[in-house]
Design an enzyme around this catalytic site. Structure first.
Site, short mmCIF file in Angstrom:
data_model
loop_
_atom_site.label_atom_id
_atom_site.label_comp_id
_atom_site.label_asym_id
_atom_site.label_seq_id
_atom_site.Cartn_x
_atom_site.Cartn_y
_atom_site.Cartn_z
N ASN A 173 57.31 60.16 50.91
CA ASN A 173 55.85 60.22 50.79
C ASN A 173 55.33 58.85 50.32
OD1 ASN A 173 53.27 60.49 49.50
ND2 ASN A 173 53.51 62.71 49.59
N HIS A 221 51.43 56.75 47.38
CA HIS A 221 51.12 55.91 46.22
C HIS A 221 51.25 54.42 46.49
CE1 HIS A 221 50.06 59.42 44.14
NE2 HIS A 221 51.23 59.97 44.38
N HIS A 257 49.56 62.39 52.52
CA HIS A 257 48.57 63.41 52.18
C HIS A 257 47.18 62.79 52.33
CE1 HIS A 257 47.09 66.46 48.88
NE2 HIS A 257 46.40 66.54 50.00
N ARG A 298 43.82 63.24 51.51
CA ARG A 298 43.03 64.08 50.60
C ARG A 298 41.57 64.08 51.02
NH1 ARG A 298 45.68 65.47 45.70
NH2 ARG A 298 43.62 66.22 45.12
N ARG A 317 41.52 59.55 48.10
CA ARG A 317 41.83 58.70 46.95
C ARG A 317 43.01 57.77 47.20
NH1 ARG A 317 44.09 63.23 42.82
NH2 ARG A 317 42.01 64.02 43.20
N HIS A 318 43.89 58.13 48.13
CA HIS A 318 44.96 57.17 48.47
C HIS A 318 45.00 56.92 49.98
CE1 HIS A 318 47.08 60.98 48.52
NE2 HIS A 318 47.23 61.03 47.21
N GLU A 337 50.21 66.03 55.14
CA GLU A 337 49.81 67.04 54.15
C GLU A 337 48.30 67.08 54.08
OE1 GLU A 337 53.56 66.42 51.09
OE2 GLU A 337 51.53 65.87 50.47
N THR A 345 47.82 78.80 42.73
CA THR A 345 48.40 79.84 41.91
C THR A 345 48.72 79.16 40.59
OG1 THR A 345 50.64 79.30 42.55
CG2 THR A 345 49.48 80.90 43.93
N THR A 346 49.13 79.95 39.61
CA THR A 346 49.45 79.35 38.31
C THR A 346 50.58 78.33 38.46
OG1 THR A 346 50.80 81.29 37.93
CG2 THR A 346 48.66 81.24 36.84
N GLU A 376 57.42 75.02 52.12
CA GLU A 376 57.91 73.99 51.21
C GLU A 376 57.79 74.54 49.79
OE1 GLU A 376 57.19 69.95 52.04
OE2 GLU A 376 57.19 69.36 49.92
N HIS A 436 58.12 67.91 45.16
CA HIS A 436 57.12 67.64 44.11
C HIS A 436 57.82 67.30 42.80
CE1 HIS A 436 53.43 67.45 41.82
NE2 HIS A 436 52.81 67.43 42.98
N1 PXP Z 1 55.53 67.93 48.79
C1 PXP Z 1 54.21 68.21 48.77
C2 PXP Z 1 53.73 69.39 49.54
C3 PXP Z 1 53.31 67.41 48.06
O1 PXP Z 1 51.99 67.72 48.06
C4 PXP Z 1 53.80 66.28 47.39
C5 PXP Z 1 52.86 65.37 46.67
O2 PXP Z 1 51.93 64.84 47.55
C6 PXP Z 1 55.17 66.00 47.47
C7 PXP Z 1 56.02 66.86 48.15
C8 PXP Z 1 55.77 64.79 46.83
O3 PXP Z 1 55.65 64.87 45.43
P1 PXP Z 1 56.00 63.61 44.57
O4 PXP Z 1 55.08 62.53 44.95
O5 PXP Z 1 55.82 64.10 43.16
O6 PXP Z 1 57.44 63.25 44.87
#
Ligand code: PXP
Length: 249
Positions: free
Chosen positions: A12, A15, A48, A50, A54-55, A75, A105-106, A156, A199
């Site tokens: 991903n 960032h 992603h 958004r 933002r990125h 994403e 969800t929580t 996922e 994540h």
């Molecule tokens: N999987 C999904 C569905 C996500 O939304 C994210 C964050 O954008 C990631 C994986 C990657 O998470 P991280 O950046 O914390 O490794």
């Protein structure tokens, strides 16, 4: 049903764009990061888009689609705007994620069970356009069943709670989260879903997840981009790849 292929790593690159946008400059370029990721052993690129941009920007998605040989996993939130963008680009995969608090969800995954009907209609044209549709869910039986019912190809599993518990040094909570992920990976696979996870994964947390035999793909971003500051993006990814392969062996 058997398990197919080696564990894939989706890198991903969000960032990289976060750093670029912090100064409103043209660099660092997420496409350049994606190319390096490919050389370093990534099997796919995840970005992603958004709602607040933002990125990753719309132009980044355009550029990634044009430049990449690797499959792109887009994403996005389940909004009409994002659906239009996805249908225009037709990335290899689309992963539906929550963006607003009330959609969570929580545990932080998408609350598929709450809006099953809407999401079924939302993903149908994406699947018809050839995108592999994935739903980002907590390791929760109800959510996984709902993702299956709406016709998603992939779930996922959200590893955030497991990674948070590890970071807090709460071994009992970490082990409980891992047990849940283990059980729900098997449950989702038995339903016929392809299982991905991600994540918050780091070098310290990736191996127990990589060792789950039903998990076919990990999506990892934030840690890798941070680690790239110290060892460079290629070596940071190569080390993640090595740890994943070792856990799988
Ligand atoms: N999987 C999904 C569905 C996500 O939304 C994210 C964050 O954008 C990631 C994986 C990657 O998470 P991280 O950046 O914390 O490794």
């Amino acid at each position: 049903m058997g398990y197919a292929g080696r564990l894939r790593l989706g890198v991903n690159i969000d960032h990289v764009a976060t750093v670029r946008n912090a100064r409103g400059s043209a660099y660092p370029d997420p496409v350049r990061a994606a190319r390096l990721a490919e050389e370093a052993g990534a099997d796919g690129i995840t970005a992603h888009l958004r709602e607040d941009r933002r990125h990753i920007s719309d132009a980044d998605i355009e550029n990634l689609m044009a430049a990449l040989r690797l499959p792109l996993n887009l994403e996005m939130a389940a909004t009409e705007e994002m659906q239009r963008i996805a249908l225009r680009h037709r990335p290899h995969a689309v992963c539906i994620v929550p963006e607003r608090r009330e959609e969570r969800t929580t545990e932080g995954g998408l609350d598929v069970a709450r809006e099953e009907n809407r999401l079924a209609h939302f993903i149908a044209p994406l699947a018809a356009a050839g995108c592999r549709v994935s739903i980002f869910v907590a390791a929760d039986r109800r959510q996984i069943e709902a993702a299956h019912r709406i016709g998603a190809a992939v779930v996922e599993l959200h590893t955030g709670a497991y990674c948070d518990a590890h970071a807090e040094g709460d071994v009992a909570a970490r082990d409980a989260e891992l047990a849940r992920l283990t059980e729900m990976a098997a449950f989702a696979h038995d339903l016929g879903l392809e299982v991905h996870a991600g994540h918050g994964l780091t070098y310290d947390t990736v191996q127990p997840i990589a060792a789950l035999p039903q998990v076919m793909e990990l999506n990892i971003g934030h840690f890798l981009i941070g680690e790239a500051i110290f060892r460079g993006l290629g070596p940071a990814i190569a080390e993640m790849r090595r740890l994943m392969d070792a856990a799988r062996a």
